[in-house]
Motif scaffolding. Structure first.
Motif, PDB file in Angstrom:
ATOM      1  N   GLU A   1       0.831  -1.201   0.000  1.00  0.00           N
ATOM      2  CA  GLU A   1       0.000   0.000   0.000  1.00  0.00           C
ATOM      3  C   GLU A   1       0.869   1.256   0.000  1.00  0.00           C
ATOM      4  O   GLU A   1       1.936   1.284   0.613  1.00  0.00           O
ATOM      5  N   ARG A   2       0.391   2.303  -0.665  1.00  0.00           N
ATOM      6  CA  ARG A   2       1.120   3.576  -0.682  1.00  0.00           C
ATOM      7  C   ARG A   2       1.150   4.211   0.702  1.00  0.00           C
ATOM      8  O   ARG A   2       2.098   4.911   1.049  1.00  0.00           O
ATOM      9  N   SER A   3       0.109   4.011   1.485  1.00  0.00           N
ATOM     10  CA  SER A   3       0.071   4.591   2.823  1.00  0.00           C
ATOM     11  C   SER A   3       1.189   4.023   3.698  1.00  0.00           C
ATOM     12  O   SER A   3       1.778   4.749   4.507  1.00  0.00           O
ATOM     13  N   GLU A   4       1.502   2.729   3.528  1.00  0.00           N
ATOM     14  CA  GLU A   4       2.603   2.136   4.282  1.00  0.00           C
ATOM     15  C   GLU A   4       3.943   2.717   3.850  1.00  0.00           C
ATOM     16  O   GLU A   4       4.816   2.965   4.689  1.00  0.00           O
ATOM     17  N   ALA A   5       4.102   2.930   2.549  1.00  0.00           N
ATOM     18  CA  ALA A   5       5.337   3.535   2.042  1.00  0.00           C
ATOM     19  C   ALA A   5       5.501   4.950   2.583  1.00  0.00           C
ATOM     20  O   ALA A   5       6.614   5.374   2.934  1.00  0.00           O
ATOM     21  N   PHE A   6       4.396   5.669   2.680  1.00  0.00           N
ATOM     22  CA  PHE A   6       4.439   7.023   3.227  1.00  0.00           C
ATOM     23  C   PHE A   6       4.850   6.993   4.697  1.00  0.00           C
ATOM     24  O   PHE A   6       5.707   7.780   5.129  1.00  0.00           O
ATOM     25  N   ASP A   7       4.254   6.104   5.480  1.00  0.00           N
ATOM     26  CA  ASP A   7       4.595   5.995   6.905  1.00  0.00           C
ATOM     27  C   ASP A   7       6.059   5.579   7.085  1.00  0.00           C
ATOM     28  O   ASP A   7       6.722   6.028   8.031  1.00  0.00           O
ATOM     29  N   PHE A   8       6.548   4.746   6.206  1.00  0.00           N
ATOM     30  CA  PHE A   8       7.954   4.326   6.253  1.00  0.00           C
ATOM     31  C   PHE A   8       8.870   5.528   6.050  1.00  0.00           C
ATOM     32  O   PHE A   8       9.853   5.723   6.786  1.00  0.00           O
ATOM     33  N   ASN A   9       8.554   6.354   5.076  1.00  0.00           N
ATOM     34  CA  ASN A   9       9.345   7.561   4.824  1.00  0.00           C
ATOM     35  C   ASN A   9       9.328   8.495   6.020  1.00  0.00           C
ATOM     36  O   ASN A   9      10.368   9.068   6.405  1.00  0.00           O
ATOM     37  N   ILE A  10       8.164   8.673   6.626  1.00  0.00           N
ATOM     38  CA  ILE A  10       8.033   9.560   7.777  1.00  0.00           C
ATOM     39  C   ILE A  10       8.860   9.036   8.948  1.00  0.00           C
ATOM     40  O   ILE A  10       9.508   9.812   9.672  1.00  0.00           O
ATOM     41  N   ALA A  11       8.870   7.715   9.157  1.00  0.00           N
ATOM     42  CA  ALA A  11       9.629   7.130  10.262  1.00  0.00           C
ATOM     43  C   ALA A  11      11.128   7.407  10.095  1.00  0.00           C
ATOM     44  O   ALA A  11      11.826   7.715  11.074  1.00  0.00           O
ATOM     45  N   LEU A  12      11.633   7.319   8.862  1.00  0.00           N
ATOM     46  CA  LEU A  12      13.055   7.595   8.626  1.00  0.00           C
ATOM     47  C   LEU A  12      13.372   9.076   8.875  1.00  0.00           C
ATOM     48  O   LEU A  12      14.414   9.415   9.452  1.00  0.00           O
ATOM     49  N   GLN A  13      12.485   9.962   8.466  1.00  0.00           N
ATOM     50  CA  GLN A  13      12.705  11.397   8.694  1.00  0.00           C
ATOM     51  C   GLN A  13      12.665  11.725  10.182  1.00  0.00           C
ATOM     52  O   GLN A  13      13.450  12.548  10.669  1.00  0.00           O
ATOM     53  N   ASP A  14      11.743  11.095  10.900  1.00  0.00           N
ATOM     54  CA  ASP A  14      11.662  11.327  12.343  1.00  0.00           C
ATOM     55  C   ASP A  14      12.938  10.863  13.045  1.00  0.00           C
ATOM     56  O   ASP A  14      13.407  11.519  13.994  1.00  0.00           O
ATOM     57  N   PHE A  15      13.495   9.755  12.583  1.00  0.00           N
ATOM     58  CA  PHE A  15      14.751   9.290  13.175  1.00  0.00           C
ATOM     59  C   PHE A  15      15.871  10.300  12.956  1.00  0.00           C
ATOM     60  O   PHE A  15      16.648  10.594  13.874  1.00  0.00           O
ATOM     61  N   LYS A  16      15.973  10.845  11.759  1.00  0.00           N
ATOM     62  CA  LYS A  16      17.026  11.815  11.471  1.00  0.00           C
ATOM     63  C   LYS A  16      16.899  13.048  12.357  1.00  0.00           C
ATOM     64  O   LYS A  16      17.902  13.562  12.865  1.00  0.00           O
ATOM     65  N   ARG A  17      15.673  13.521  12.580  1.00  0.00           N
ATOM     66  CA  ARG A  17      15.477  14.686  13.442  1.00  0.00           C
ATOM     67  C   ARG A  17      15.779  14.360  14.904  1.00  0.00           C
ATOM     68  O   ARG A  17      16.336  15.183  15.633  1.00  0.00           O
ATOM     69  N   HIS A  18      15.415  13.142  15.314  1.00  0.00           N
ATOM     70  CA  HIS A  18      15.633  12.757  16.707  1.00  0.00           C
ATOM     71  C   HIS A  18      17.120  12.507  16.988  1.00  0.00           C
ATOM     72  O   HIS A  18      17.636  12.880  18.047  1.00  0.00           O
ATOM     73  N   ALA A  19      17.800  11.885  16.039  1.00  0.00           N
ATOM     74  CA  ALA A  19      19.201  11.527  16.255  1.00  0.00           C
ATOM     75  C   ALA A  19      20.144  12.695  16.034  1.00  0.00           C
ATOM     76  O   ALA A  19      21.281  12.678  16.522  1.00  0.00           O
TER      77      ALA A  19
END
Length: 223
Positions: free
Chosen positions: A114-132
């Protein structure tokens, strides 16, 4: 040294593909893959891993695991620079991941159902970069603010401004330049006096009218 793991994203089913080598600097294209014949399918977990209790060293890792046994199929580290995962140029559901096994590495294609899962995956990687890497974010009001220096652009005594008029170059006098200095500089532009006010014009007419009212027939028309 103990490490602590936190799941920041999970997908119950992703499709893994064996992909051809990169042929263009524009990036990978999913249209070049045989998407109907995946190499493997299973679970994806994205983990944030702290190498110590103080969490001073945090990293991100993508793990492909069997849905039933939990057996690890492949893992791919994700770096703060974004290296390790790349989205294809022709679809929002497909990515390329750099899996690592000791000193060896390989590039595999990964697709979401699903595209929604791909979108959530992208958001999770961006959140990690901001957190780290919180220093990369600029938070208004945090830290000392450098006071902006106020510059004085007014003319100082003796300074001039060079302006261009037609073919020649003339120098404009500063307000502090005396008329004597203007006379010694033939190229200086003279300052014109301001026009008289309406009241001054009326006073001049009255003065002329009173001086000539005995001899001038037009004096009767001056109010």
């Amino acid at each position: 040294m103990s490490s602590y793991e936190s799941i920041i994203f999970i997908s119950r089913e992703v499709l893994i593909y064996q992909i051809p080598p990169l042929r263009s600097s524009r990036g990978y294209c999913a249209s070049e893959w045989d998407v109907d014949k995946p190499l493997w399918r299973g679970r994806l977990r994205v983990l944030e891993v702290a190498d110590d209790a103080a969490a001073t060293r945090v990293r991100c890792e993508l793990r492909l695991e069997d849905n039933n046994s939990g057996e690890l199929f492949a893992s791919a580290p994700y770096l703060l620079t974004g290296k390790g995962v790349e989205q294809v140029t022709d679809s929002s559901r497909f990515f390329v991941m750099r899996v690592v096994d000791g000193d060896r590495h390989a590039y595999l294609g990964m697709g979401f159902m699903e595209r929604s899962e791909a979108f959530d995956f992208n958001i999770a990687l961006q959140d990690f970069k901001r957190h780290a890497n919180p220093s990369a974010e600029i938070i208004p009001g945090s830290g000392p603010q450098k006071k902006e220096e106020v510059k004085d652009y007014s003319l100082k005594e003796g300074q001039t401004i060079t302006i261009s008029l037609g073919k020649g170059t003339r120098r404009r006098r500063s307000p502090n330049t005396t008329s004597e200095n203007a006379g010694s500089n033939p190229g200086a532009l003279p300052f014109l006096p301001p026009p008289p006010s309406a009241q001054e014009v009326k006073d001049q007419f009255r003065t002329v009218a009173h001086a000539t009212e005995d001899n001038d027939d037009f004096g009767d028309f001056v109010s």
